[in-house]
Design a protein around this motif. Structure first.
Motif, PDB file in Angstrom:
ATOM      1  N   ILE A 150       1.205  -2.013  17.668  1.00 33.65           N
ATOM      2  CA  ILE A 150       1.005  -0.631  17.390  1.00 33.65           C
ATOM      3  C   ILE A 150      -0.544  -0.274  17.580  1.00 33.65           C
ATOM      4  O   ILE A 150      -0.581   0.753  18.113  1.00 33.65           O
ATOM      5  CB  ILE A 150       1.889  -0.022  16.079  1.00 33.65           C
ATOM      6  N   ILE A 151      -1.104  -0.947  16.745  1.00 35.47           N
ATOM      7  CA  ILE A 151      -2.619  -0.810  16.974  1.00 35.47           C
ATOM      8  C   ILE A 151      -3.222  -0.904  17.950  1.00 35.47           C
ATOM      9  O   ILE A 151      -4.145  -0.237  18.686  1.00 35.47           O
ATOM     10  CB  ILE A 151      -3.370  -1.401  15.707  1.00 35.47           C
ATOM     11  N   ALA A 152      -2.781  -2.046  18.821  1.00 39.69           N
ATOM     12  CA  ALA A 152      -3.315  -2.223  19.965  1.00 39.69           C
ATOM     13  C   ALA A 152      -2.995  -1.468  21.119  1.00 39.69           C
ATOM     14  O   ALA A 152      -3.793  -1.462  22.212  1.00 39.69           O
ATOM     15  CB  ALA A 152      -2.937  -3.968  20.354  1.00 39.69           C
ATOM     16  N   ARG A 153      -2.022  -0.618  21.127  1.00 41.91           N
ATOM     17  CA  ARG A 153      -1.847   0.210  21.997  1.00 41.91           C
ATOM     18  C   ARG A 153      -2.970   1.399  22.160  1.00 41.91           C
ATOM     19  O   ARG A 153      -3.285   2.000  23.053  1.00 41.91           O
ATOM     20  CB  ARG A 153      -0.542   1.052  21.885  1.00 41.91           C
ATOM     21  N   HIS A 154      -3.713   1.706  21.120  1.00 42.09           N
ATOM     22  CA  HIS A 154      -4.757   2.518  20.915  1.00 42.09           C
ATOM     23  C   HIS A 154      -6.304   1.735  21.078  1.00 42.09           C
ATOM     24  O   HIS A 154      -7.196   2.253  21.362  1.00 42.09           O
ATOM     25  CB  HIS A 154      -4.652   3.338  19.568  1.00 42.09           C
TER      26      HIS A 154
ATOM     27  N   MET B 102      -8.675   1.236  10.021  1.00 39.40           N
ATOM     28  CA  MET B 102      -8.183   1.308  11.040  1.00 39.40           C
ATOM     29  C   MET B 102      -6.469   1.346  10.946  1.00 39.40           C
ATOM     30  O   MET B 102      -5.553   1.889  11.669  1.00 39.40           O
ATOM     31  CB  MET B 102      -8.258   0.331  11.926  1.00 39.40           C
ATOM     32  N   LEU B 103      -6.110   0.543  10.123  1.00 42.19           N
ATOM     33  CA  LEU B 103      -4.802   0.583   9.638  1.00 42.19           C
ATOM     34  C   LEU B 103      -4.239   1.772   9.230  1.00 42.19           C
ATOM     35  O   LEU B 103      -3.201   2.480   9.703  1.00 42.19           O
ATOM     36  CB  LEU B 103      -4.680  -0.588   8.600  1.00 42.19           C
ATOM     37  N   ASP B 104      -4.892   2.539   8.173  1.00 36.63           N
ATOM     38  CA  ASP B 104      -4.270   3.914   7.880  1.00 36.63           C
ATOM     39  C   ASP B 104      -4.321   4.864   9.032  1.00 36.63           C
ATOM     40  O   ASP B 104      -3.622   5.888   8.803  1.00 36.63           O
ATOM     41  CB  ASP B 104      -5.496   4.394   6.761  1.00 36.63           C
TER      42      ASP B 104
ATOM     43  N   SER C 153       1.087   6.099  10.429  1.00 36.36           N
ATOM     44  CA  SER C 153       2.276   6.922  10.633  1.00 36.36           C
ATOM     45  C   SER C 153       3.159   6.836  11.620  1.00 36.36           C
ATOM     46  O   SER C 153       4.451   6.724  11.548  1.00 36.36           O
ATOM     47  CB  SER C 153       1.751   8.332  11.084  1.00 36.36           C
ATOM     48  N   GLU C 154       2.693   5.497  12.584  1.00 35.93           N
ATOM     49  CA  GLU C 154       3.386   4.917  13.590  1.00 35.93           C
ATOM     50  C   GLU C 154       4.393   3.878  13.102  1.00 35.93           C
ATOM     51  O   GLU C 154       5.090   3.134  13.833  1.00 35.93           O
ATOM     52  CB  GLU C 154       2.676   4.681  14.802  1.00 35.93           C
TER      53      GLU C 154
ATOM     54  N   ASP D 172       6.806   1.611  10.084  1.00 34.39           N
ATOM     55  CA  ASP D 172       7.573   1.932   8.913  1.00 34.39           C
ATOM     56  C   ASP D 172       6.944   1.046   7.859  1.00 34.39           C
ATOM     57  O   ASP D 172       5.594   0.591   7.963  1.00 34.39           O
ATOM     58  CB  ASP D 172       8.888   1.057   9.302  1.00 34.39           C
ATOM     59  N   GLU D 173       7.211   1.757   6.479  1.00 32.94           N
ATOM     60  CA  GLU D 173       6.516   1.453   5.394  1.00 32.94           C
ATOM     61  C   GLU D 173       6.479   0.005   5.346  1.00 32.94           C
ATOM     62  O   GLU D 173       5.356  -0.468   4.841  1.00 32.94           O
ATOM     63  CB  GLU D 173       7.215   1.918   4.191  1.00 32.94           C
ATOM     64  N   TRP D 174       7.383  -1.048   5.486  1.00 35.04           N
ATOM     65  CA  TRP D 174       7.212  -2.488   5.188  1.00 35.04           C
ATOM     66  C   TRP D 174       6.270  -2.900   6.134  1.00 35.04           C
ATOM     67  O   TRP D 174       5.411  -3.922   5.755  1.00 35.04           O
ATOM     68  CB  TRP D 174       8.541  -3.179   5.243  1.00 35.04           C
ATOM     69  N   VAL D 175       6.236  -2.689   7.379  1.00 37.06           N
ATOM     70  CA  VAL D 175       5.153  -2.980   8.486  1.00 37.06           C
ATOM     71  C   VAL D 175       3.634  -2.557   7.868  1.00 37.06           C
ATOM     72  O   VAL D 175       2.837  -3.834   7.868  1.00 37.06           O
ATOM     73  CB  VAL D 175       5.313  -2.489   9.680  1.00 37.06           C
TER      74      VAL D 175
END
Length: 381
Positions: free
Chosen positions: A230-234, A248-250, A254-255, A257-260
């Motif tokens: 997810i992060i690597a897309r940005h 960066m994680l925060d 929003s993209e 799920d809570e467990w990830v």
């Protein structure tokens, strides 16, 4: 066990064997960070897999396990064996062959004094002792890091565990009275003195078995990989959680799920804890290091979700006991051991307290294992 292995070899195959050993390990802090490219802090222990081995004619190897009281014949041209312990040896030989080593056929007897089911990486010790010994018997030599990679890929390809490389690295390269601060991305490492005068390491085994090949271990890894994707897309430079900070994680929470999100947050925080902990060891601040052990367990239990009721119960006793400097679950989770850093004066009474309360709650008496930081894989004269 060393003598037993050697005598068994004499009885089955005769003379001419060389004797080798490779240790199990403890990991003081840095759990589930290795396969995320982070940092770990393992130490080799004084419990080993012992191997007596000599080259043999032909292409078929004869191997006897003292622990399992059974033997096999092995040829890497054949399909992998069905016997579980033999798959590790088959994998190591195959992975060394991939790296250009013409491994000779051999006769071998092995056995270990690493307590089973305690999360002390007896499987990595088995891989390491065979890799080290067969490397010694071969003309084409691999470096310890190459041998560690052969062991890691044995787990991936032949066992079905997508483990990191920590266990094999420390089993091959461990040093007495030193722990290894290992960068699992670059494989650079530093040996840090670990001589806690006035206190000791002791494992308390919950007696709850666990399987690293189970779905939960691989699920945690896939959750971390989803967060990275997810992060690597940005941020295209991100390839591992090692590349991600909390800010960066925060930003992209929003993209996810809570467990990830929680799995990723734990790994990032654990890397920071480990680096602070190493600073404290360098300065001889073992109480400060113990604080990071407590924090690590909290993260493993509440954020990464790999603890269990039994482990949490032992750790809660430790956290509230005067004289326990640090305590955390160790290993893949869902069972296994709690590692404790305890002052000498409090150790006996602490272990008695855990035994009494654990037996009252669960009807089991936990096993205790003293930990001595020892050396890595070696040939014995």
């Amino acid at each position: 066990m060393k003598n037993r292995v050697f005598e068994e070899f004499l009885a089955r195959f005769g003379s001419g064997a060389r004797l080798y050993a490779a240790p199990g390990r403890v990991n003081l802090i840095g759990e589930h960070t290795d396969y995320n490219g982070g940092f770990v802090l393992p130490g080799a222990i004084d419990r080993c897999i012992w191997l007596a081995v000599r080259p043999a004619a032909g292409r078929r190897s004869r191997i006897w396990s003292v622990d399992f009281d059974e033997g096999i014949e092995l040829n890497i041209a054949d399909e992998p064996p069905r016997v579980s312990w033999a798959r590790y040896i088959y994998g190591v030989v195959s992975e060394m062959a991939r790296r250009g080593v013409d491994v000779p056929a051999f006769d071998a007897v092995f056995g270990g004094d690493i307590p089973s089911g305690a999360g002390l990486s007896s499987s990595a010790a088995l891989e390491s002792v065979f890799a080290f010994a067969l490397n010694d018997l071969s003309e084409r030599k691999l470096t310890p890091v190459e041998l560690a990679r052969a062991g890691q890929m044995t787990e991936h390809r032949y066992i079905g565990v997508r483990c990191g490389i920590m266990d094999q690295m420390i089993s091959l390269l461990g040093e007495r009275d030193r722990v290894m601060r290992l960068d699992c991305r670059s494989l650079e490492y530093e040996m840090i003195p670990f001589r806690p005068e006035g206190c000791r390491l002791v494992l308390i085994d919950s007696m709850v078995s666990h399987s690293l090949a189970g779905t939960e271990y691989n699920l945690r890894r896939s959750q971390c990989e989803r967060g990275v994707a997810i992060i690597a897309r940005h941020v295209p430079r991100v390839t591992l959680l090692r590349d991600v900070g909390l800010d960066m994680l925060d930003t992209y929470r929003s993209e996810m799920d809570e467990w990830v999100y929680r799995r990723c947050r734990y790994v990032i925080e654990e890397n920071v804890r480990l680096l602070i902990g190493c600073d404290r060891l360098r300065s001889g601040d073992y109480a400060g290091f113990g604080e990071k052990m407590f924090e690590s367990h909290r993260g493993l239990s509440q954020e990464y979700g790999v603890s269990c009721g039994e482990l949490d119960f032992i750790q809660e006793i430790a956290r509230g006991y005067d004289g326990v400097l640090g305590s955390r679950m160790m290993g893949g989770g869902f069972g296994g051991c709690v590692l404790n850093l305890v002052s000498d004066g409090a150790c006996e009474s602490f272990l008695d307290e855990v035994d009494r309360r654990y037996a009252a709650r669960y009807g089991l008496h936990p096993r205790t294992i003293d930990v001595v930081i020892g050396g890595g894989a070696r040939r014995l004269e």
